[in-house]
Design an enzyme around this catalytic site. Structure first.
Site, PDB file in Angstrom:
ATOM      1  N   SER A   1       0.831  -1.202   0.000  1.00 15.93           N
ATOM      2  CA  SER A   1       0.000   0.000   0.000  1.00 15.93           C
ATOM      3  C   SER A   1       0.866   1.253   0.000  1.00 15.93           C
ATOM      4  O   SER A   1       1.653   1.479   0.933  1.00 15.93           O
ATOM      5  CB  SER A   1      -0.907   0.024   1.228  1.00 15.93           C
ATOM      6  OG  SER A   1      -1.562   1.274   1.327  1.00 15.93           O
TER       7      SER A   1
ATOM      8  N   HIS B   1      -1.344  -1.385  -4.157  1.00 17.59           N
ATOM      9  CA  HIS B   1      -2.600  -0.964  -3.538  1.00 17.59           C
ATOM     10  C   HIS B   1      -2.599   0.552  -3.367  1.00 17.59           C
ATOM     11  O   HIS B   1      -1.656   1.121  -2.790  1.00 17.59           O
ATOM     12  CB  HIS B   1      -2.771  -1.644  -2.180  1.00 17.59           C
ATOM     13  CG  HIS B   1      -4.118  -1.452  -1.562  1.00 17.59           C
ATOM     14  ND1 HIS B   1      -5.223  -2.190  -1.928  1.00 17.59           N
ATOM     15  CD2 HIS B   1      -4.541  -0.598  -0.609  1.00 17.59           C
ATOM     16  CE1 HIS B   1      -6.260  -1.818  -1.220  1.00 17.59           C
ATOM     17  NE2 HIS B   1      -5.878  -0.834  -0.405  1.00 17.59           N
TER      18      HIS B   1
ATOM     19  N   ASP C   1      -4.825   3.712  -1.967  1.00 15.06           N
ATOM     20  CA  ASP C   1      -5.954   4.153  -1.155  1.00 15.06           C
ATOM     21  C   ASP C   1      -6.367   5.564  -1.546  1.00 15.06           C
ATOM     22  O   ASP C   1      -5.585   6.511  -1.404  1.00 15.06           O
ATOM     23  CB  ASP C   1      -5.581   4.126   0.326  1.00 15.06           C
ATOM     24  CG  ASP C   1      -5.468   2.712   0.865  1.00 15.06           C
ATOM     25  OD1 ASP C   1      -6.408   1.935   0.672  1.00 15.06           O
ATOM     26  OD2 ASP C   1      -4.431   2.388   1.483  1.00 15.06           O
TER      27      ASP C   1
ATOM     28  N   MET D   1      -8.868   8.437  -0.545  1.00 18.10           N
ATOM     29  CA  MET D   1      -9.744   8.897   0.544  1.00 18.10           C
ATOM     30  C   MET D   1     -10.164  10.330   0.284  1.00 18.10           C
ATOM     31  O   MET D   1      -9.364  11.140  -0.188  1.00 18.10           O
ATOM     32  CB  MET D   1      -9.021   8.808   1.885  1.00 18.10           C
ATOM     33  CG  MET D   1      -8.430   7.449   2.212  1.00 18.10           C
ATOM     34  SD  MET D   1      -7.675   7.455   3.866  1.00 18.10           S
ATOM     35  CE  MET D   1      -6.720   5.942   3.808  1.00 18.10           C
TER      36      MET D   1
ATOM     37  N   HIS E   1      -8.423   1.259  -4.054  1.00 15.05           N
ATOM     38  CA  HIS E   1      -9.397   1.120  -2.973  1.00 15.05           C
ATOM     39  C   HIS E   1     -10.023   2.489  -2.711  1.00 15.05           C
ATOM     40  O   HIS E   1      -9.372   3.389  -2.175  1.00 15.05           O
ATOM     41  CB  HIS E   1      -8.679   0.589  -1.723  1.00 15.05           C
ATOM     42  CG  HIS E   1      -9.547   0.443  -0.527  1.00 15.05           C
ATOM     43  ND1 HIS E   1      -9.037   0.221   0.740  1.00 15.05           N
ATOM     44  CD2 HIS E   1     -10.896   0.476  -0.375  1.00 15.05           C
ATOM     45  CE1 HIS E   1     -10.024   0.129   1.604  1.00 15.05           C
ATOM     46  NE2 HIS E   1     -11.167   0.300   0.957  1.00 15.05           N
TER      47      HIS E   1
ATOM     48  N   MET F   1     -12.164   4.815  -0.774  1.00 14.78           N
ATOM     49  CA  MET F   1     -12.837   5.127   0.487  1.00 14.78           C
ATOM     50  C   MET F   1     -13.460   6.501   0.330  1.00 14.78           C
ATOM     51  O   MET F   1     -12.982   7.503   0.875  1.00 14.78           O
ATOM     52  CB  MET F   1     -11.830   5.072   1.641  1.00 14.78           C
ATOM     53  CG  MET F   1     -11.405   3.660   1.989  1.00 14.78           C
ATOM     54  SD  MET F   1     -10.114   3.584   3.252  1.00 14.78           S
ATOM     55  CE  MET F   1      -8.677   3.376   2.210  1.00 14.78           C
TER      56      MET F   1
ATOM     57  N   MET G   1     -11.970  -5.243   5.636  1.00 18.19           N
ATOM     58  CA  MET G   1     -11.085  -4.407   6.443  1.00 18.19           C
ATOM     59  C   MET G   1     -10.812  -5.094   7.780  1.00 18.19           C
ATOM     60  O   MET G   1     -11.736  -5.521   8.474  1.00 18.19           O
ATOM     61  CB  MET G   1     -11.711  -3.036   6.695  1.00 18.19           C
ATOM     62  CG  MET G   1     -11.957  -2.199   5.447  1.00 18.19           C
ATOM     63  SD  MET G   1     -10.444  -1.830   4.509  1.00 18.19           S
ATOM     64  CE  MET G   1      -9.485  -0.893   5.724  1.00 18.19           C
TER      65      MET G   1
ATOM     66  N   ASP H   1      -7.133  -6.024   4.572  1.00 19.31           N
ATOM     67  CA  ASP H   1      -6.426  -4.737   4.571  1.00 19.31           C
ATOM     68  C   ASP H   1      -6.451  -4.168   5.976  1.00 19.31           C
ATOM     69  O   ASP H   1      -7.527  -3.891   6.513  1.00 19.31           O
ATOM     70  CB  ASP H   1      -7.121  -3.786   3.593  1.00 19.31           C
ATOM     71  CG  ASP H   1      -6.434  -2.424   3.496  1.00 19.31           C
ATOM     72  OD1 ASP H   1      -5.424  -2.202   4.183  1.00 19.31           O
ATOM     73  OD2 ASP H   1      -6.922  -1.580   2.721  1.00 19.31           O
TER      74      ASP H   1
END
Length: 222
Positions: free
Chosen positions: A11, A35, A37, A39, A68, A70, A139, A177
């Site tokens: 990540s 990965h 993220d 957000m 991913h 979020m 998660m 994760d």
């Protein structure tokens, strides 16, 4: 049917954001996915990177991107990540009013579709949707911040999902994760996970690629 080999996805949330291209290349040849993220400071109380950075990074590495999201309103934004060349685009069940429809859109755009389940969300209501997805991300922390401690109780969800996937002979990765490291990855694999996001365990290591290889060896189920 033999189990597929485990996937380890470092990540970049734990990487040096001033050197993202170099950090991505540091795990090439060892990592299976990268990965990423995303957000938005709404769905989770943190703000990271968005589509322009992912698009730029896509030109810097050949690793498949495991994005991913979020974020609120994933239907608005998710297809753009598929268009940008993401291999897998995962959005949260809690943020979507029609997960199956969005999964179809992602597949039509050329990406694999992933469904994420946060810490406080039961997995059972979503098990019947899994034939429409390629990845189920469970998660093992509360979504929103890196560096949190692994929550072993979340492995009950992993085990429930694994039973459902195996009973239905589904082709689906079960990804975990949060807090995945040398001392937790075997537990997650034992519960039935076969894809593992690791941030701090990889990017705090002196040799990130070697850290990925070590994690992958620990994740191999007998």
């Amino acid at each position: 049917m033999s189990a597929p080999p485990p996937v380890v996805a470092p990540s970049i949330l734990a990487a040096d954001f001033a050197r993202l291209a170099d950090e991505a290349r540091a795990v090439e040849g060892a990592a299976d996915w990268l990965h990423i993220d995303v957000m938005d400071n709404h769905f989770v109380p943190n703000l990271t990177i968005g589509l322009p950075v992912v698009t730029s990074l896509r030109a810097a590495t050949n690793l498949p991107f495991d994005v991913h999201l979020m974020i609120d309103d994933p239907r608005r934004w998710a297809p753009g990540y598929a268009d940008a060349g993401a291999y897998n685009v995962t959005f949260h069940a809690e943020a979507s009013d029609n997960p199956v429809s969005l999964a179809k859109d992602l597949r039509a755009a050329g990406a694999k579709a992933g469904l994420a389940i946060d810490r406080d969300t039961p997995v059972e209501p979503y098990l019947e949707l899994l034939p429409h997805f390629d990845t189920l991300l469970i998660m093992t922390i509360k979504a929103g911040f890196g560096g949190q401690k692994f929550i072993p109780a979340m492995l009950d969800k992993v085990a429930a999902a694994r039973r459902h996937v195996d009973a239905g002979h589904l082709e689906l990765r079960i990804e975990v994760d949060g807090g995945i490291a040398d001392d937790t990855i075997a537990q997650a694999a034992e519960a039935g996970a076969d894809a593992f996001v690791a941030g701090t365990a990889v990017y705090s290591a002196e040799d990130p690629a070697e850290a990925v290889r070590r994690l992958k060896a620990l994740a191999r189920r007998p």
